[in-house]
Design an enzyme around this catalytic site. Sequence first.
Site, PDB file in Angstrom:
ATOM      1  N   GLY A  46     -31.578  38.604  68.546  1.00 43.63           N
ATOM      2  CA  GLY A  46     -32.407  37.738  67.707  1.00 43.63           C
ATOM      3  C   GLY A  46     -33.725  37.526  68.402  1.00 43.63           C
ATOM      4  N   HIS A  47     -34.724  38.270  67.974  1.00 45.99           N
ATOM      5  CA  HIS A  47     -36.024  38.184  68.622  1.00 45.99           C
ATOM      6  C   HIS A  47     -36.908  37.232  67.816  1.00 45.99           C
ATOM      7  CE1 HIS A  47     -35.314  42.450  70.439  1.00 45.99           C
ATOM      8  NE2 HIS A  47     -34.443  41.553  70.826  1.00 45.99           N
TER       9      HIS A  47
HETATM   10  P1  GDP Z   1     -35.828  37.740  72.754  1.00 44.32           P
HETATM   11  O1  GDP Z   1     -34.547  38.037  72.087  1.00 44.32           O
HETATM   12  O2  GDP Z   1     -35.922  38.334  74.134  1.00 44.32           O
HETATM   13  O3  GDP Z   1     -37.010  38.074  71.912  1.00 44.32           O
HETATM   14  O4  GDP Z   1     -35.869  36.168  72.993  1.00 44.32           O
HETATM   15  P2  GDP Z   1     -35.474  35.005  71.960  1.00 44.32           P
HETATM   16  O5  GDP Z   1     -36.273  35.101  70.736  1.00 44.32           O
HETATM   17  O6  GDP Z   1     -34.006  34.927  71.791  1.00 44.32           O
HETATM   18  O7  GDP Z   1     -35.842  33.712  72.813  1.00 44.32           O
HETATM   19  C1  GDP Z   1     -37.089  33.481  73.279  1.00 44.32           C
HETATM   20  C2  GDP Z   1     -37.605  32.178  72.680  1.00 44.32           C
HETATM   21  O8  GDP Z   1     -38.641  31.714  73.495  1.00 44.32           O
HETATM   22  C3  GDP Z   1     -38.194  32.315  71.313  1.00 44.32           C
HETATM   23  O9  GDP Z   1     -37.930  31.156  70.577  1.00 44.32           O
HETATM   24  C4  GDP Z   1     -39.695  32.461  71.582  1.00 44.32           C
HETATM   25  O10 GDP Z   1     -40.498  32.015  70.513  1.00 44.32           O
HETATM   26  C5  GDP Z   1     -39.835  31.564  72.745  1.00 44.32           C
HETATM   27  N1  GDP Z   1     -40.877  31.870  73.711  1.00 44.32           N
HETATM   28  C6  GDP Z   1     -41.325  33.069  74.155  1.00 44.32           C
HETATM   29  N2  GDP Z   1     -42.209  32.901  75.149  1.00 44.32           N
HETATM   30  C7  GDP Z   1     -42.305  31.552  75.338  1.00 44.32           C
HETATM   31  C8  GDP Z   1     -43.027  30.743  76.254  1.00 44.32           C
HETATM   32  O11 GDP Z   1     -43.746  31.202  77.113  1.00 44.32           O
HETATM   33  N3  GDP Z   1     -42.839  29.377  76.168  1.00 44.32           N
HETATM   34  C9  GDP Z   1     -42.022  28.817  75.242  1.00 44.32           C
HETATM   35  N4  GDP Z   1     -41.910  27.498  75.229  1.00 44.32           N
HETATM   36  N5  GDP Z   1     -41.323  29.559  74.384  1.00 44.32           N
HETATM   37  C10 GDP Z   1     -41.457  30.899  74.433  1.00 44.32           C
END
Ligand code: GDP
Length: 427
Positions: free
Chosen positions: A40-41
């Site tokens: 889930g990105h």
């Molecule tokens: P992925 O599966 O690797 O894409 O990661 P997820 O989407 O599961 O989780 C990452 C979460 O962190 C998401 O809700 C992003 O919007 C959020 N996110 C990414 N970079 C940052 C950041 O630098 N700070 C904060 N607070 N949230 C972030």
Amino acid sequence: MPVIAIVGGQWGDEGKGKVVDLLAQKAGVVIRFSGGDNAGHTVVNPYGIFKMHLIPSGIFSPYTVCIIGNGVVINPPVLIDEIDELNQHDVDTTRLFISDRAHLIMPYHLLLDGLEEESRGGKALGTTRKGVGPAFTDKAARLGIRSGDLLDKEVLLERLRFILDYKNDILTKIYGISPLSLDDIYRQYCQYGERLAPYIRETAIMLEEALNQDELVLLEGAQGALLDPDFGTYPYTTSSSPLAGGGCLGAGLGPTRINRILGVFKAYCTRVGSGPMPTELKDETGDLIRERGQEYGTTTGRPRRCGWFDAVAARFSNRINGFTGVAVTRLDILDNLTRLKICIAYELDGHTIDYFPANLNALDRCQPIYEELPGWQAPTTNIRQYEQLPVEARQYLTRLEELIYCPINLICVGPDREQTIMKTPIV
Ligand code: GDP
């Protein structure tokens, strides 16, 4: 223009979606290469907030071709819902393509994922129960059905009849539940096929053409290195390789084609599901990180286990991926802490070690050896230049670079696309 693999350096959820969305602005092609809708990105951009499960996070960039690669397993109704949702938000999906070699998740995979987890009792793997593991099992067992099969109804029927006989034996004789209907599944998958046909292609050729035209190509990983079936905390792993090497296989391009490998790391650690996690914090600091970071799974809503940055695991991740650069996300989540810890080595049975043991009992016994650094106790979310970060934050990041043995290219200080600090250029 280079080919860049963007992969998770830890246990997944590092923020790969945000990094891909950001870099996709310049990319000709973004291709997702592993996993299924267990990923889930989350992407936050001018179109809104999206949880991408199958479609590459580059879909928001107006000229970028997005491919679901052969290394992904696709649950058709989930993909159709995702396409519909994007279209409802005026996101164009006519540049989306699906490899005709990508395997499909079938109704029996979903059933078996739940049944197998329940039969494991206390040793359940903590899968998302979305049929991903059973679909990869069938791929290896030569019992899979691929997206290209949807384009030929006779082939689909013949294949489904053969496989379903076998699956129904398992469902009825081992689990004692009713068999699934060939007619129902066939009709349903024919409908999916009609809907998805315009997207299904031989995609390796598309990649080659993009490379010949010198376009930037991003390989989008799912999950993270420590969940790799070979190198992760087996058996508490995922079932396809999230490593950069998996990018070659899951996208359909040779290893010599990849120029850069960007490892995405949170500024701390999280993990969903079962299995060892040496730096897990089961105290107030862990709760604080979870609440401030809203560390709950995108796909399942499960609370994530939180802990300090594990540099032993990060070095291991670099060893098996060969990073050329690192992206550190969620630095802002640590803004309030007075002191920070980084795990620099493990103590195992009275010895100091600096490797990540394969043996899970040994990994479970590993006690983190920490180095302490001062916190910065100042907001970072509005900072866009590295030099403007508080000195303690820069100190923390420099220490991570030293410990991972890899330079940091970019730092994220919030979920929005622009909440990013480009320390050194990637492209
Ligand atoms: P992925 O599966 O690797 O894409 O990661 P997820 O989407 O599961 O989780 C990452 C979460 O962190 C998401 O809700 C992003 O919007 C959020 N996110 C990414 N970079 C940052 C950041 O630098 N700070 C904060 N607070 N949230 C972030």
